[in-house]
Structure formats: structure tokens, C-alpha cells
Scaffold this motif. Structure first.
Motif, PDB file in Angstrom:
ATOM      1  N   LEU A  14      -5.866  15.176   8.613  1.00  0.00           N
ATOM      2  CA  LEU A  14      -5.967  13.886   7.924  1.00  0.00           C
ATOM      3  C   LEU A  14      -7.397  13.609   7.503  1.00  0.00           C
ATOM      4  CD1 LEU A  14      -4.737  11.148   7.077  1.00  0.00           C
ATOM      5  CD2 LEU A  14      -5.230  10.326   9.378  1.00  0.00           C
ATOM      6  N   HIS A  15      -8.312  13.861   8.402  1.00  0.00           N
ATOM      7  CA  HIS A  15      -9.707  13.567   8.117  1.00  0.00           C
ATOM      8  C   HIS A  15     -10.185  14.351   6.893  1.00  0.00           C
ATOM      9  CE1 HIS A  15     -13.776  12.296   9.047  1.00  0.00           C
ATOM     10  NE2 HIS A  15     -14.180  13.542   8.896  1.00  0.00           N
ATOM     11  N   GLY A  16      -9.688  15.545   6.756  1.00  0.00           N
ATOM     12  CA  GLY A  16     -10.146  16.399   5.668  1.00  0.00           C
ATOM     13  C   GLY A  16      -9.552  16.041   4.320  1.00  0.00           C
TER      14      GLY A  16
ATOM     15  N   GLY B 245      -9.216  12.031  -0.556  1.00  0.00           N
ATOM     16  CA  GLY B 245      -8.648  12.419  -1.847  1.00  0.00           C
ATOM     17  C   GLY B 245      -7.416  11.626  -2.196  1.00  0.00           C
ATOM     18  N   PHE B 246      -6.997  10.708  -1.325  1.00  0.00           N
ATOM     19  CA  PHE B 246      -5.779   9.936  -1.561  1.00  0.00           C
ATOM     20  C   PHE B 246      -6.103   8.497  -1.922  1.00  0.00           C
ATOM     21  CE2 PHE B 246      -1.913  12.299  -0.383  1.00  0.00           C
ATOM     22  CZ  PHE B 246      -2.487  13.497  -0.017  1.00  0.00           C
ATOM     23  N   LEU B 247      -5.211   7.881  -2.631  1.00  0.00           N
ATOM     24  CA  LEU B 247      -5.325   6.466  -2.926  1.00  0.00           C
ATOM     25  C   LEU B 247      -5.197   5.699  -1.609  1.00  0.00           C
ATOM     26  CD1 LEU B 247      -2.946   6.463  -6.029  1.00  0.00           C
ATOM     27  CD2 LEU B 247      -5.436   6.121  -6.104  1.00  0.00           C
ATOM     28  N   PRO B 248      -5.894   4.573  -1.486  1.00  0.00           N
ATOM     29  CA  PRO B 248      -5.862   3.848  -0.219  1.00  0.00           C
ATOM     30  C   PRO B 248      -4.439   3.476   0.203  1.00  0.00           C
ATOM     31  CG  PRO B 248      -7.523   2.905  -1.693  1.00  0.00           C
ATOM     32  CD  PRO B 248      -6.790   3.942  -2.483  1.00  0.00           C
ATOM     33  N   GLU B 249      -3.594   3.134  -0.752  1.00  0.00           N
ATOM     34  CA  GLU B 249      -2.226   2.700  -0.428  1.00  0.00           C
ATOM     35  C   GLU B 249      -1.381   3.840   0.116  1.00  0.00           C
ATOM     36  OE1 GLU B 249      -3.840   2.084  -3.184  1.00  0.00           O
ATOM     37  OE2 GLU B 249      -3.953  -0.102  -3.367  1.00  0.00           O
TER      38      GLU B 249
ATOM     39  N   ALA C  90       1.591  13.930  -1.784  1.00  0.00           N
ATOM     40  CA  ALA C  90       0.348  14.285  -2.463  1.00  0.00           C
ATOM     41  C   ALA C  90       0.479  14.067  -3.965  1.00  0.00           C
ATOM     42  CB  ALA C  90       0.001  15.746  -2.157  1.00  0.00           C
ATOM     43  N   ALA C  91       1.614  14.485  -4.525  1.00  0.00           N
ATOM     44  CA  ALA C  91       1.806  14.368  -5.982  1.00  0.00           C
ATOM     45  C   ALA C  91       1.699  12.921  -6.431  1.00  0.00           C
ATOM     46  CB  ALA C  91       3.154  14.947  -6.371  1.00  0.00           C
ATOM     47  N   PHE C  92       2.274  12.024  -5.656  1.00  0.00           N
ATOM     48  CA  PHE C  92       2.243  10.616  -6.061  1.00  0.00           C
ATOM     49  C   PHE C  92       1.007   9.900  -5.555  1.00  0.00           C
ATOM     50  CE2 PHE C  92       6.042   9.890  -8.383  1.00  0.00           C
ATOM     51  CZ  PHE C  92       6.989  10.787  -7.912  1.00  0.00           C
TER      52      PHE C  92
ATOM     53  N   SER D  47      -6.339  12.273  -7.771  1.00  0.00           N
ATOM     54  CA  SER D  47      -6.150  13.156  -8.926  1.00  0.00           C
ATOM     55  C   SER D  47      -4.946  14.028  -8.612  1.00  0.00           C
ATOM     56  CB  SER D  47      -7.412  14.008  -9.119  1.00  0.00           C
ATOM     57  OG  SER D  47      -7.190  14.936 -10.144  1.00  0.00           O
ATOM     58  N   SER D  48      -3.889  13.819  -9.378  1.00  0.00           N
ATOM     59  CA  SER D  48      -2.612  14.417  -8.985  1.00  0.00           C
ATOM     60  C   SER D  48      -2.187  15.516  -9.949  1.00  0.00           C
ATOM     61  CB  SER D  48      -1.538  13.335  -8.959  1.00  0.00           C
ATOM     62  OG  SER D  48      -0.252  13.911  -9.046  1.00  0.00           O
ATOM     63  N   PRO D  49      -1.517  16.546  -9.434  1.00  0.00           N
ATOM     64  CA  PRO D  49      -0.957  17.550 -10.338  1.00  0.00           C
ATOM     65  C   PRO D  49       0.058  16.955 -11.302  1.00  0.00           C
ATOM     66  CG  PRO D  49      -0.173  17.892  -8.099  1.00  0.00           C
ATOM     67  CD  PRO D  49      -1.240  16.870  -8.023  1.00  0.00           C
TER      68      PRO D  49
END
Lengths: 494, 465
Positions: free
Chosen positions: A268-270, A274-278, A304-306, A310-312
Motif C-alpha cells: 500500500l505504501h508503495g 499514485g491513486f486518487l484520494p477517494e 487501479a483502472a478506475f 493516471s489510468s490505463p
């Protein structure tokens, strides 16, 4: 904040096998209403004293459009034409009226000779063929042509606070945390994009409002653990929309460089920056309890996709390079004609004017076993004589300034009734080399549709003095076109 | 045609011989059209052009064809592509050029010449002659258009010269009446005889070929069933994209129905043979063998006088056979070595004929035979049944059953399913199978533009013109 009664009504609505607007309590309707440009068209017309006709199939949103005006005393409101047959003869004879019904009812009225029904049917047909219609005082809306997925309706639906409250009230931490992602517009936009892509792949008409509500009901529904997560249900749910999404999106195709393995090992820490806060709360829950199963791997891909900054998925939408995407997003008649020509001659003929539509014809009467090495053309037509059109949603409306368009794409020979429905399955079909394998019946269907269109176009061409013939060599993968002059009663090689 | 088959044709005059691979839509069309048109004298040259262009030019085409010697093969290809797409022109290895057998696509009347089709085309023609009406003039307009609007027709007109579309003096119509089922078939084909003069005329001729062939196949099978008054000659047809998945309950139902349909036809054939045999007198006080021989000779002679002895002679060893019950004896004779028309053989023939136009399949080796509609055939069905304009979808489904006995669903009257005796499969009951099959047809028609859905409950089948 909604009260318990509203949440119970919503639960009952979601559990309906058919999410009909007619069955929704009035109080819930107001809460769930999704605003689109169609409301503006209706309001504008009624405000100017004009009559409005709303035609469409079941689930296309007719009732929803009519509901706000039911109590009006300034004009007559007929929410369902089929229930008022006794009034058909006088419905449009005097006074302002707002009428909704399926197209079949208007057709029946036209056959029975009732006032203005034939006009309505004619207007509907014209806008279904993409014509801009502004020659009548009747505002006609083809609700079935409206594409709510393309208009971003899904984003509005899932952003509705009552749905978040409903899920929160169900007290399932994973489900609630997952739904929280949708409070971010970027996530909602991605969901809308996925649905829109699936809608384009559905065929000509896209999804109806009813189908979209069924999808929302499905992704918001309960399930065991991972199956309750909305982003999982987007792909694996039971609705028609999910089925179509499955046809267009594979989790394994979503590349997650640098992140995939970290997710897999619960780092998780790593990854969280890269994820949106929500998206972090659900990510925390999932990574805190990683199961090393295939299903779990797909769930992580989907979150991850959603949920990534920055999403694929973003890249997927920008780089839609398949032929269907190019044709459906553009307006390039020449590209489509080149494609048709190329398919019809097995990609073997070096046509000088390959954007002129070659009018191939066939004179066989038996099912083919061998590929024909000769093809006859009745001429060719300049691409400027064609246009690509989308069907229109409304006619005679001043409020439809931009000309709302539907999902149906047509290639038309201008000024004639020669029309080819350009659907995804047809374009995908002609993306491949033409087949004469007896087993490829779908190719037979594509061939027939194209040849039928070419024959319809050929009726309008005037040439009788030149015959073009394609000579194809399948072994060497070459071909050439010979031209024969037919003037003066002779057949002369040019 | 095998002579003993003439005995089987006592029961069903439309029966074809076992070499069905040579009975193709093109030949049936020519046989249907032949009495109406004079064959152009240059027809043989055009056929030669397909196999040997230089021979054709030397034979007389050079007066109208201007092509360098280096491009002679190209010219041959043009004629092959335009007029011999079905590859039904053959080499005459002895004399050179094209053989007398074989036919060209009849773009115009001058290309029409009677062809060998085991009588299907001429039998269909006979139904039209009994029917009367405007069809002859429509046929003339179709194959001899007043004006030329496309280069394919212009090319043929140039090649044939003045003889491109000359009409024949036709014989006076025969007397007689049509049965209701035959009237339906005639009406269907009449809708395919279009007088359009634009480029769609070529497609119209193709559609006519498919339509006549289809009607002939159906008539061959249904005729005996109708005549013996058996329960309606209905057959369940798989309506999805052919050939369908063998495990699909609709495909299973179609396979079962196909067998039942052909069995009924076959039974009807030997029952009618027996019935006609019983009605035919013979000399008194002769042996059963002699009695049968005389009656068969009389019956065959009524149809084909000169073939009667050749038809009956191969059956000599069986004429005195048991059983003495005529019905059983007829059945045994049909199945016996001389005629060899078993139930499975009839199924094979119909499957082979039907596969030429996408009516029957699947292609060999892939599952039980059944009926379905390939897309081009679907178009012909729509045009032939609907005619001009449009028709309600349920009515179209009912008309399919009415005209051909093809059942794809309940249509406008679900009672039609009772005549089929469908059994359920894989958890689906027969009614569900029929309804979902009908929905498959509706979806296909909409997808290819042959129908429009106006609402969930209203779809119209349209002819695109």
C-alpha cells in the motif's frame, strides 16, 4: 439526507426486474431524475405554445420526460398514446398537446387516417435518416434515438447522493469504501467512458435509460465480498450493459507497469500516492487482505483502472485505433468508402480512385464454393455524392441548436433513399479479408448488406457506356481492373 | 433421368433423380423462362467465349468485340464473370469450345435456353400457365427491358445484337385449376417477377432464380403430403444465422422437424403410387405380376409415353413379389434396388438441393440436416411474400407457414404450432422454442434492414426499393 422511506423505495426500485419509470414512486422520481438536453427541448416548445410529440421504445425515457408536465392545465398531456385510442381523431385538431407513445402507435394512427399522425410518422422517419427537419410547428422527439450513455447520464446517476446513502445504510465496509470512489468526477467520467464504448459496440441504438438504470442497480447491489464491489460488477454483473462491457474490456488488457506487482504483494505504501484520494480507503481494505486468486488479481486491476491518478483507461479512450472507432468518431466518407472497396475486391485491386465507390454486382445464383476471380462493376460514384449522417433526436425545435444526434450512423447517397447502416459488426466484418468459406455465414450477411446497398446506389447511376471488370489472382495476391467501352453497339477494350 | 424413377414419379411427378448436384437454380430458371423467349443465335458463341475467347471471336463475335489479341483472355474473363459466375459452362473436349450443356446467367431473354433440371422448372411453369394473369407480360418486361439502364445489360445487348430479347410465340394455356397451395407458390414467384428497368434488374433476375428454385423444392416435398391430405406439410425452420449450434434446442427442433417433413413426403409418395395403381385398370384374369406391369406401363405412359417400357422393365423381378398389399408393395418397390428412393435418400436429395440456395444444411459432416435461411434467401422470402411495401412481422411469419409450410414461430396464430408436433429439448418447452426462434428471425431481419422495429410489440417487414 434522505429518509428511511426513500431508501426503502430505492431498494425496491433496484430490485425490480424491469426498472420502469412508471413503477417509481413520485417522490423517488424527483430524486433520481437525470437531466438531459431533451428536457430543455420540451420546456422550450411548451413555453412557446407548441405541441410536442415524444416517440420511443420501452425504456427510452418518454415517461420521465412527460412527468414534470403532467399537472399542467395549459395544455393537454397524454402520457401514453395507446391508452387513449378513442381520442386519436381529435388529439391534434385543436389546442396545445404533449403526447408520448411508441412509434408503432403513431404508425397505427397514421394507417387509420387520424389528423397529423402521418405527418408525425414522416417526421420521425426523416430524423431517423439524419435529416434536419424544421418545416412544421410540431416538435417531435425520437427518444429512442437519444443516447444517454453518450450524454454522460451514467455519471449523473452514480453521483446521486441517495445511492451513496443507500449503500452506506447497507453497512458493508468494502462496498461503501468502493462506492466512495465515485464521489470523484474523474472516476465517474471513466465509468461513463467505459459504458459509452460498450454502447457503441452494442449496435446502432446504444443503451436506453432503462438499461442504464438496470446497470446502476446491478453495480449497487449486494453480493459476497469482492462481488459486491461496483467496479467488479461493471465487468461481471448481470445487466446487459455489463455483458457489453465484457465484450469490449478485458482486465488483463489493462497494463499496470510498475504498479501491478506492488498491488499483488499488498504494498500500500508503495502505490497509494499514485491513486486518487477517494480510492485509497478501498485500496487499503483490499491490500490488507490480499487473496492470491485470479479473481482478486482482476479486482486489483479494476480498482487501479478506475482509481489511479493516471489510468490505463484514459489511454485506452485516447488511442482507439480500430476502424470502427475511427469511423464512428469521425465523419470521413472517403475512408469508409475505401474500406468498402477494399473489402469487396479482397484488397487485391489497385484502384486509381479508391475513394470512388465501386458498384460491384453479382450474377451468381448458387452458394459459392470457390472465390470468384472476376467481379463486375456497374460504375463508380464520386464520394462527394455521399454523406455520413447520424440520426437526429428532435425535429422542429428551436432549443436543439446543436442538433442532438443519436448513435445510428448511415452512409447515404445524397438525395436518394439508398442508405447503408454503418454498424460496428459490419465495420468489424469488412475489416477482415472477405471470405467465401461456406461456414462463414456472418460474412454472407455482410456481403449481402453491402451488395444490396451497391445495387440501390447503382439504380441512380446513369452510366451505360462503360463496364468495369475486376480480375483477381488469389495465388499471387494481385489484381487489375479492365475497362470496356460499350458505345456504338460494340464492346471495346480500353 | 433414371428410367425407373418414372415409376416413383407416378406418386410424385416433381421427384428429381439421384444426381441432384446438376439440378441448380440457373437451370431451373432457364427451364421456367424458355417458352417465353427465343434463344439468340450467338448464344453458343458467348458460351465459347467463356472457355476459349479466340474461338468465339473467330466464330463471329469479332464483328462486335474489339480487343487486342493479347487481351483475349481478359475478354473471356469478362464474359465468365458477367454471365458464368456459377461456372455452369463446360469444355467440349472433342469439338472444342463450350459443350451444349450448361447455361449462362439470363441477363436478357436472348440468353435463355431450355436446360436439364429434371423437370422442376417446366413443372413450375405449368403451374403459372394454369394460373393465368399478367405474369407473362411482366416476364417479358423483365427480360426484355424497353430501355437499358446499366452497362451489364448494354454489354450483352451489344454482343447479341438484334436478337438480344426476342419473344417466343407461346402455346395456348392448358386447362385445369390450381390447388390452393400451388396458388400460394405462384403468387410468391409473381412478386419476384419485377418490371424494373434500372440496375436493380440484375438482382431481380437472381432473386427470381432463387425463388423459382425454392418453390420447386418445396413443391416437390409438400406435394404428396397435401395430396394425401396428411396433416399440414409444416416444417420448423431454424431462424438464426445458419447453420446454428447443434446443441441449440431450436436447431434440434428443426432437425427433428426436417426428418418428419421428409418422412411425410416419402410416405405420401408411395401412398399416392399405390392409390393410382389401384385406380388404374388392367386386363382381367391376369397374374398379379402382369396386372402390375400393365398398370405401371399405362401410368408411366400417361406422363412420358416413350419412356414407359424402359421405366418398368427394371422392375420385372419385383412385379410378382410379396406383399400383395399394394401399399406395402409400392413402398418396397420405391426402396428397392431399381428405384432406391428410401427415406434417407429423399432427405439427402432435398438437403443437397436446398444447400445450393442456403435453405438446407449444414454442410456435410457437421450435424443433422435441417432447414434455415441464408441471408440472400431471406431477402427473396421477404420480397416474394410482402411484394410491394410492408407487412406486419407476425403476419409475415404466418405467411411463411401458409405459402411454404415454413414455421419459424407462432406468428399471428399460435395454433400453427399444433400441426408441427415439436418436442421440447434441454429444458425448453416447444412453445418457448418457437417463440425464441421467431425472435431470432425478427432480430436478423432488423439487422439486415429487412424489418423495422417501431416498438417492443410492433415490427414491420419491409421491401427495400
Amino acid at each position: 439526507m434522505s429518509n428511511q422511506a426513500s431508501l426503502d423505495e430505492l431498494r425496491a426500485f433496484f430490485r425490480l426486474s424491469a426498472t420502469n419509470a412508471e413503477r417509481v414512486p413520485a417522490s423517488l422520481k424527483a430524486v433520481l431524475s437525470v437531466k438531459t438536453a431533451l428536457e430543455g427541448i420540451v420546456e422550450d416548445a411548451l413555453g412557446k405554445g407548441r405541441s410536442v410529440v415524444i416517440a420511443g421504445t420501452a425504456g427510452s425515457g418518454k415517461t420521465h420526460l412527460i412527468d414534470p408536465f403532467l399537472d399542467s392545465t395549459q395544455y393537454r398531456v397524454v402520457p401514453d398514446l395507446t391508452t387513449r385510442q378513442e381520442d386519436w381523431s381529435t388529439l391534434f385538431s385543436g389546442g396545445q398537446v404533449l403526447v408520448a407513445g411508441n412509434e408503432g402507435a403513431f404508425l397505427m394512427g397514421a394507417k387509420q387516417g387520424h389528423t397529423r399522425f402521418a405527418e408525425i410518422v414522416e417526421i420521425l422517419h426523416r430524423i431517423q435518416l439524419g435529416e434536419e427537419v424544421s418545416d412544421s410547428d410540431l416538435v417531435v422527439i425520437d427518444a429512442a434515438a437519444f443516447d444517454p450513455a453518450g450524454a454522460g447520464a451514467i455519471g449523473q446517476m452514480v453521483a446521486n447522493p441517495i445511492i451513496s446513502e443507500f449503500i452506506a445504510a447497507e453497512s458493508e465496509p468494502y462496498r461503501s469504501a468502493a462506492w466512495h470512489m465515485l464521489s470523484n468526477k474523474i472516476v465517474r467520467d471513466r465509468l461513463a467512458q467505459v459504458v459509452d464504448v460498450a454502447s457503441s459496440a452494442t449496435g446502432a441504438e446504444g443503451f436506453t435509460f432503462r438499461q442504464l438504470w438496470q446497470f446502476v442497480a446491478d453495480i449497487a447491489s449486494r453480493g459476497s465480498e469482492l462481488q459486491a464491489l461496483w467496479f467488479w460488477r461493471v465487468l461481471c454483473g448481470n445487466s446487459l450493459v455489463s455483458e457489453r462491457v465484457r465484450e469490449t474490456l478485458q482486465p488483463s488488457h489493462l497494463a499496470l507497469p510498475h504498479i501491478g506487482s506492488r498491488l499483488w504483494y499488498g504494498d500500500l505504501h508503495g502505490v497509494k500516492d499514485g491513486f486518487l484520494p477517494e480510492a485509497v480507503p478501498i485500496l487499503k481494505l483490499l491490500l490488507g487482505n490480499v487473496e492470491h486468486t485470479r479473481a482478486a488479481r482482476h479486482v486489483l486491476r479494476m480498482v487501479a483502472a478506475f482509481g489511479m491518478k493516471s489510468s490505463p483507461l484514459d489511454a485506452l479512450s485516447e488511442r482507439r485505433v480500430d476502424t470502427w472507432s475511427k469511423i464512428s468518431q469521425g465523419n470521413d466518407v472517403r475512408k469508409l468508402i475505401r474500406h468498402i472497396n477494399s473489402y469487396m475486391h479482397y484488397r487485391l485491386l489497385p484502384l486509381q480512385q479508391d475513394d470512388h465507390l465501386q458498384l460491384w454486382t453479382q450474377t451468381d445464383t448458387e452458394r459459392r464454393v470457390l472465390k470468384p476471380h472476376i467481379q463486375i462493376s456497374l460504375g463508380s460514384i464520386d464520394p462527394d455524392k455521399f454523406e455520413l449522417r447520424r440520426n437526429r433526436v428532435a425535429a422542429n425545435s428551436n432549443a436543439d441548436g446543436q442538433g442532438l444526434q443519436g448513435k445510428r450512423i448511415m452512409l447515404l447517397l445524397k438525395g436518394t433513399s439508398a442508405v447503408l447502416d454503418v454498424t460496428k459488426d459490419l465495420v468489424d466484418g469488412i475489416d477482415h479479408v472477405r471470405s467465401h468459406r461456406l461456414l462463414d455465414r456472418k460474412d454472407v450477411e455482410h456481403d449481402w448488406r453491402l451488395l444490396n446497398f451497391l445495387a440501390a446506389v447503382a439504380r441512380h447511376q446513369q452510366n451505360v457506356s462503360t463496364l468495369h471488370v475486376g480480375h483477381l489472382d488469389f495465388r499471387s495476391r494481385t489484381g487489375n481492373l479492365s475497362t470496356w467501352d460499350l458505345s456504338d453497339g460494340l464492346v471495346t477494350k480500353r | 433421368m433414371s428410367s425407373p424413377l418414372e415409376v416413383a414419379r407416378i406418386g410424385n411427378p416433381w421427384l428429381t433423380g439421384k444426381s441432384v448436384e446438376r439440378i441448380v437454380p440457373l437451370y431451373v430458371l432457364h427451364a421456367f423462362l424458355a417458352p417465353s423467349f427465343k434463344t439468340a443465335s450467338k448464344l453458343s458463341l458467348l458460351k465459347d467465349a467463356v472457355v476459349d475467347a479466340s474461338l468465339a471471336l473467330k466464330g463471329g463475335l469479332s464483328t462486335v468485340v474489339k480487343v487486342p489479341d493479347t487481351d483475349l483472355e481478359l475478354f473471356g474473363d469478362v464474359i465468365a464473370g458477367l454471365l458464368a459466375a456459377d461456372r455452369r459452362i463446360f469444355n467440349d473436349r472433342k469439338a472444342g469450345g463450350a459443350s451444349k450443356e450448361g447455361s449462362l446467367f439470363p441477363v436478357v431473354g436472348g440468353l435463355v435456353k431450355r436446360a436439364s433440371d429434371d423437370g422442376l422448372g417446366s413443372s413450375m411453369r405449368h403451374l403459372f400457365e394454369l394460373h393465368g394473369g399478367e405474369w407473362k407480360s411482366h416476364l417479358h418486361s423483365m427480360l426484355s427491358p424497353v430501355s437499358v439502364s446499366d452497362p451489364a445489360t448494354q454489354c450483352v445487348k451489344n454482343l447479341l445484337g438484334d436478337e438480344w430479347a426476342q419473344s417466343n410465340e407461346e402455346a395456348p394455356p392448358p386447362s385445369g385449376t390450381l390447388s390452393p397451395s400451388d396458388s400460394e407458390l405462384v403468387s410468391f414467384i409473381s412478386n419476384l417477377i419485377r418490371t424494373t428497368m434500372d440496375a436493380s434488374r440484375i438482382a431481380a433476375v437472381r432473386e427470381l432464380a432463387l425463388g423459382v428454385y425454392l418453390a420447386a423444392i418445396v413443391r416437390m416435398v409438400s406435394g404428396p403430403i397435401n395430396e394425401v391430405g396428411a396433416e399440414g406439410p409444416l416444417v420448423f425452420v431454424f431462424a438464426g444465422l445458419p447453420p446454428g449450434d447443434q446443441r441449440d434446442p431450436r436447431v434440434l427442433a428443426a432437425s427433428q422437424s426436417y426428418k418428419a417433413w421428409l418422412s411425410s413426403s416419402w410416405r405420401g409418395t408411395h401412398q399416392l403410387l399405390a392409390q393410382r395403381l389401384a385406380e388404374e385398370p388392367s386386363e382381367p384374369n391376369v397374374s398379379i405380376e402382369e396386372s402390375r406391369r400393365q398398370r405401371l406401363l399405362h401410368l408411366v405412359a400417361k406422363r412420358v409415353l416413350d419412356k414407359a417400357p424402359a421405366a418398368v422393365t427394371p422392375l420385372e423381378p419385383a412385379l410378382g413379389d410379396l406383399p400383395t398389399d399394394e401399399k406395402e408393395w409400392c413402398r418396397a418397390v420405391l426402396e428397392g434396388p431399381a428405384i432406391a428412393l428410401t427415406r434417407s435418400e429423399l432427405m439427402r436429395r432435398v438437403r443437397s438441393l436446398g444447400s445450393n440456395i442456403g435453405l438446407a444444411g449444414p454442410d456435410r459432416g457437421i450435424g443433422s440436416p435441417r432447414l434455415f435461411f441464408d441471408t440472400p434467401l431471406l431477402n427473396v422470402l421477404v420480397r416474394g411474400i410482402v411484394g410491394d411495401g410492408r407487412m406486419d412481422f407476425e403476419s409475415f411469419v404466418s405467411e411463411l407457414a401458409q405459402t411454404f409450410g415454413f414455421v419459424v414461430g407462432p406468428g399471428a396464430d399460435s395454433d400453427v404450432l399444433d400441426g408441427l408436433k415439436l418436442t421440447g429439448a434441454q429444458g425448453s418447452d416447444p412453445y418457448e422454442i418457437a417463440v425464441s426462434n421467431q425472435e431470432l428471425l425478427r432480430e436478423r431481419l432488423i439487422r439486415v434492414g429487412l424489418a423495422r422495429a417501431y416498438s417492443d410489440s410492433h415490427t414491420e417487414v419491409v421491401v427495400n426499393d
